[in-house]
Write a protein that holds these residues in place. Structure first.
Motif, PDB file in Angstrom:
ATOM      1  N   TYR A  16       0.835  -1.207   0.000  1.00 41.03           N
ATOM      2  CA  TYR A  16       0.000   0.000   0.000  1.00 41.03           C
ATOM      3  C   TYR A  16       0.873   1.261   0.000  1.00 41.03           C
ATOM      4  O   TYR A  16       0.673   2.170  -0.803  1.00 41.03           O
ATOM      5  N   TRP A  35      -6.123  -0.145  -6.318  1.00 42.27           N
ATOM      6  CA  TRP A  35      -6.170  -1.331  -5.481  1.00 42.27           C
ATOM      7  C   TRP A  35      -5.659  -2.562  -6.216  1.00 42.27           C
ATOM      8  O   TRP A  35      -5.066  -3.455  -5.599  1.00 42.27           O
ATOM      9  N   PRO A  58      -8.764  -3.423   0.262  1.00 39.05           N
ATOM     10  CA  PRO A  58      -9.092  -2.090   0.802  1.00 39.05           C
ATOM     11  C   PRO A  58      -9.680  -2.145   2.212  1.00 39.05           C
ATOM     12  O   PRO A  58      -9.377  -1.286   3.047  1.00 39.05           O
ATOM     13  N   CYS A  59     -10.487  -3.153   2.474  1.00 40.80           N
ATOM     14  CA  CYS A  59     -11.088  -3.291   3.811  1.00 40.80           C
ATOM     15  C   CYS A  59     -10.013  -3.510   4.866  1.00 40.80           C
ATOM     16  O   CYS A  59     -10.051  -2.904   5.945  1.00 40.80           O
ATOM     17  N   THR A  62      -7.924  -0.292   5.449  1.00 43.79           N
ATOM     18  CA  THR A  62      -8.712   0.655   6.235  1.00 43.79           C
ATOM     19  C   THR A  62      -8.730   0.256   7.708  1.00 43.79           C
ATOM     20  O   THR A  62      -8.543   1.098   8.596  1.00 43.79           O
ATOM     21  N   LYS A  65      -5.260   0.861   9.269  1.00 37.15           N
ATOM     22  CA  LYS A  65      -5.048   2.293   9.486  1.00 37.15           C
ATOM     23  C   LYS A  65      -5.797   2.765  10.726  1.00 37.15           C
ATOM     24  O   LYS A  65      -5.268   3.525  11.530  1.00 37.15           O
ATOM     25  N   LYS A  66      -7.021   2.303  10.912  1.00 33.44           N
ATOM     26  CA  LYS A  66      -7.802   2.694  12.090  1.00 33.44           C
ATOM     27  C   LYS A  66      -7.134   2.215  13.374  1.00 33.44           C
ATOM     28  O   LYS A  66      -7.053   2.957  14.359  1.00 33.44           O
TER      29      LYS A  66
END
Length: 142
Positions: A16, A35, A58-59, A62, A65-66
């Protein structure tokens, strides 16, 4: 499909960050192409051309990152709570980890955090908080 392993998380975030930094990526690239490039790099890094799919990547990014942003928030909160005389980075990292785990989650994303920090320092580097004194990872004065 089984959950992502730590090895896959690290490979995914390296992929990424690598694609996100590439100079040929510009604002005109569409999300699917972006992606797909990440998925290709990821599969190459783990040496498995059938690993994962375009929907899961992508999930997972994400979610990672959270988790890392939550940890960074705890570290920054710990730094702000330390004496005006400064703080020790290792102590702040440990306090951040303790606060993160107090929510009932095990902190297993240290390597992912380091990759994000090295790639996107403005967003993830807790050393950017200007204290009057900054200890290094060995607890010595910087």
């Amino acid at each position: 499909m089984a959950g992502f392993s730590n090895e896959e998380d690290v490979a995914l975030i390296r992929s990424y960050c690598g694609v996100a930094r590439e100079s040929i990526i510009d604002i005109n690239i569409n999300a699917t192409s972006f992606w797909q490039r990440i998925l290709g790099h990821f599969r190459s890094e783990i040496n498995n051309e059938n690993a994962r799919n375009i929907k899961s990547i992508p999930c997972r990014v994400t979610m990672l990152k959270k988790h890392v942003q939550r940890y960074v928030g705890f570290v920054k909160q710990s730094i702000r709570g330390m004496d005006d005389g400064g703080y020790d980075v290792a102590a702040a990292y440990q306090l951040g980890k303790t606060a993160y785990e107090a929510e009932g989650r095990l902190w297993t994303h240290g390597t992912v955090y380091e990759i994000f920090k090295n790639t996107f320092a403005d967003e993830y580097d807790t050393a950017e908080i200007p204290p009057p004194f900054l200890g290094n990872l060995n607890g010595e004065e910087a």
